[in-house]
Design a protein around this motif. Structure first.
Motif, PDB file in Angstrom:
ATOM      1  N   ASN A 143       0.824  -1.216   0.000  1.00 55.83           N
ATOM      2  CA  ASN A 143       0.000   0.000   0.000  1.00 55.83           C
ATOM      3  C   ASN A 143       0.857   1.264   0.000  1.00 55.83           C
ATOM      4  O   ASN A 143       0.520   2.239  -0.668  1.00 55.83           O
ATOM      5  CB  ASN A 143      -0.947  -0.008   1.201  1.00 55.83           C
ATOM      6  N   ALA A 144       1.973   1.217   0.756  1.00 56.18           N
ATOM      7  CA  ALA A 144       2.856   2.382   0.802  1.00 56.18           C
ATOM      8  C   ALA A 144       3.490   2.636  -0.571  1.00 56.18           C
ATOM      9  O   ALA A 144       3.542   3.773  -1.045  1.00 56.18           O
ATOM     10  CB  ALA A 144       3.943   2.172   1.856  1.00 56.18           C
ATOM     11  N   LYS A 146       2.288   1.675  -3.437  1.00 51.59           N
ATOM     12  CA  LYS A 146       1.222   2.072  -4.352  1.00 51.59           C
ATOM     13  C   LYS A 146       0.936   3.567  -4.188  1.00 51.59           C
ATOM     14  O   LYS A 146       0.797   4.300  -5.152  1.00 51.59           O
ATOM     15  CB  LYS A 146      -0.028   1.248  -4.044  1.00 51.59           C
ATOM     16  N   LYS A 147       0.890   4.005  -2.936  1.00 53.81           N
ATOM     17  CA  LYS A 147       0.605   5.414  -2.660  1.00 53.81           C
ATOM     18  C   LYS A 147       1.729   6.281  -3.231  1.00 53.81           C
ATOM     19  O   LYS A 147       1.473   7.333  -3.811  1.00 53.81           O
ATOM     20  CB  LYS A 147       0.468   5.614  -1.145  1.00 53.81           C
ATOM     21  N   LYS A 148       2.966   5.819  -3.057  1.00 54.44           N
ATOM     22  CA  LYS A 148       4.117   6.553  -3.569  1.00 54.44           C
ATOM     23  C   LYS A 148       3.994   6.740  -5.083  1.00 54.44           C
ATOM     24  O   LYS A 148       4.230   7.829  -5.609  1.00 54.44           O
ATOM     25  CB  LYS A 148       5.403   5.765  -3.254  1.00 54.44           C
ATOM     26  N   GLU A 150       1.198   6.643  -6.850  1.00 49.63           N
ATOM     27  CA  GLU A 150       0.069   7.530  -7.171  1.00 49.63           C
ATOM     28  C   GLU A 150       0.418   8.994  -6.908  1.00 49.63           C
ATOM     29  O   GLU A 150       0.042   9.879  -7.686  1.00 49.63           O
ATOM     30  CB  GLU A 150      -1.159   7.106  -6.357  1.00 49.63           C
ATOM     31  N   ASP A 151       1.170   9.221  -5.812  1.00 50.50           N
ATOM     32  CA  ASP A 151       1.620  10.591  -5.521  1.00 50.50           C
ATOM     33  C   ASP A 151       2.520  11.111  -6.632  1.00 50.50           C
ATOM     34  O   ASP A 151       2.432  12.269  -7.028  1.00 50.50           O
ATOM     35  CB  ASP A 151       2.386  10.632  -4.189  1.00 50.50           C
ATOM     36  N   LYS A 154       0.564  12.244  -9.599  1.00 55.03           N
ATOM     37  CA  LYS A 154      -0.017  13.575  -9.370  1.00 55.03           C
ATOM     38  C   LYS A 154       1.036  14.654  -9.593  1.00 55.03           C
ATOM     39  O   LYS A 154       0.783  15.677 -10.240  1.00 55.03           O
ATOM     40  CB  LYS A 154      -0.536  13.670  -7.931  1.00 55.03           C
TER      41      LYS A 154
END
Ligand SMILES: [Zn+2]
Length: 238
Positions: A143-144, A146-148, A150-151, A154
């Motif tokens: 999850n970490a 994946k978030k990285k 996605e960030d 952006k």
């Protein structure tokens, strides 16, 4: 063209912007695949747990089968025990006694097997708990990551919006025909349309640039392109 040198300098600026746009778009294009790869490797980690859970189910089934078997063996020993008192002769009595002993011995073997299954079940349950903990950590890492990703997407989008503005500010200063030529090369040559000539070498394809071509570039009468890679050539100021 009197201001060709100036035009080339603006093209160099535009190229710097376009190179960033290209590499950011390339990076962004790879992100979904990167997330998919992370996800696939996390999903693969779950296989061990699925296998352990299957082993547990098999063991539990074995155990309940053995429990049924034990109950039926105990039941038949009990029946024999009742029949024992209805027997008339010693011979019959002794034979029946032997049968009862055999049935009890059978039951005790089954009982041992049940205990064995219970030990195995305990062990597998412990393995499952450990595996679940390990997976939870893996999930947090996934999850970490994946978030990285996605960030970063952006961040890339924001940067691309800035670069697009920058591009729109540069473009009006470029002659239409030159811009068309530049964009055509940009499109066909991996987003690199204008390159410097350094030490008689085209920095786009690393091929030799003859002295007469360098002279032509420095005359600034027309756009000179590399004979090998077709990119627009320019000479950097000292
Ligand atoms: Zn070249």
């Amino acid at each position: 063209m009197a201001d060709l040198k100036k035009q080339l300098n603006i093209l160099v600026q535009l190229q710097a912007t376009d190179s960033q746009i290209y590499s950011l778009n390339e990076e962004k294009r790879q992100k979904p695949q990167e997330i998919e790869t992370l996800k696939a490797s996390f999903e693969a980690e779950k296989k061990n747990l699925v296998n352990l859970e299957k082993v547990l189910l098999d063991l539990q089934k074995q155990r309940s089968d053995k429990e049924l078997e034990l109950a039926s063996k105990e039941e038949s020993a009990k029946k024999l025990q009742i029949q024992l008192y209805q027997l008339k002769t010693n011979k019959e009595y002794n034979a029946m006694l032997q049968q009862i002993q055999d049935a009890k011995a059978d039951a005790s073997i089954v009982e041992d097997k049940i205990l064995e299954s219970m030990d195995k079940i305990e062990k597998v349950k412990k393995d499952i708990d450990e595996e679940k903990k390990r997976l939870q950590q893996k999930e947090e890492t996934f999850n970490a990551e994946k978030k990285k990703n996605e960030d970063r997407i952006k961040e890339i989008d924001e940067r691309l919006a800035q670069l697009d503005l920058q591009r729109k500010q540069i473009i009006p200063d470029i002659d239409k025909k030159i811009l068309t030529q530049y964009e055509r090369i940009l499109h066909n040559r991996d987003a690199l349309a204008i390159v410097v000539v350094k030490d008689n070498t085209c920095m786009g394809c690393n091929m030799f640039v003859p002295a007469q071509v360098i002279n032509l570039i420095q005359m600034y009468e027309r756009i000179i392109t590399c004979e090998v890679c077709n990119r627009i050539l320019f000479i950097a100021d000292e």
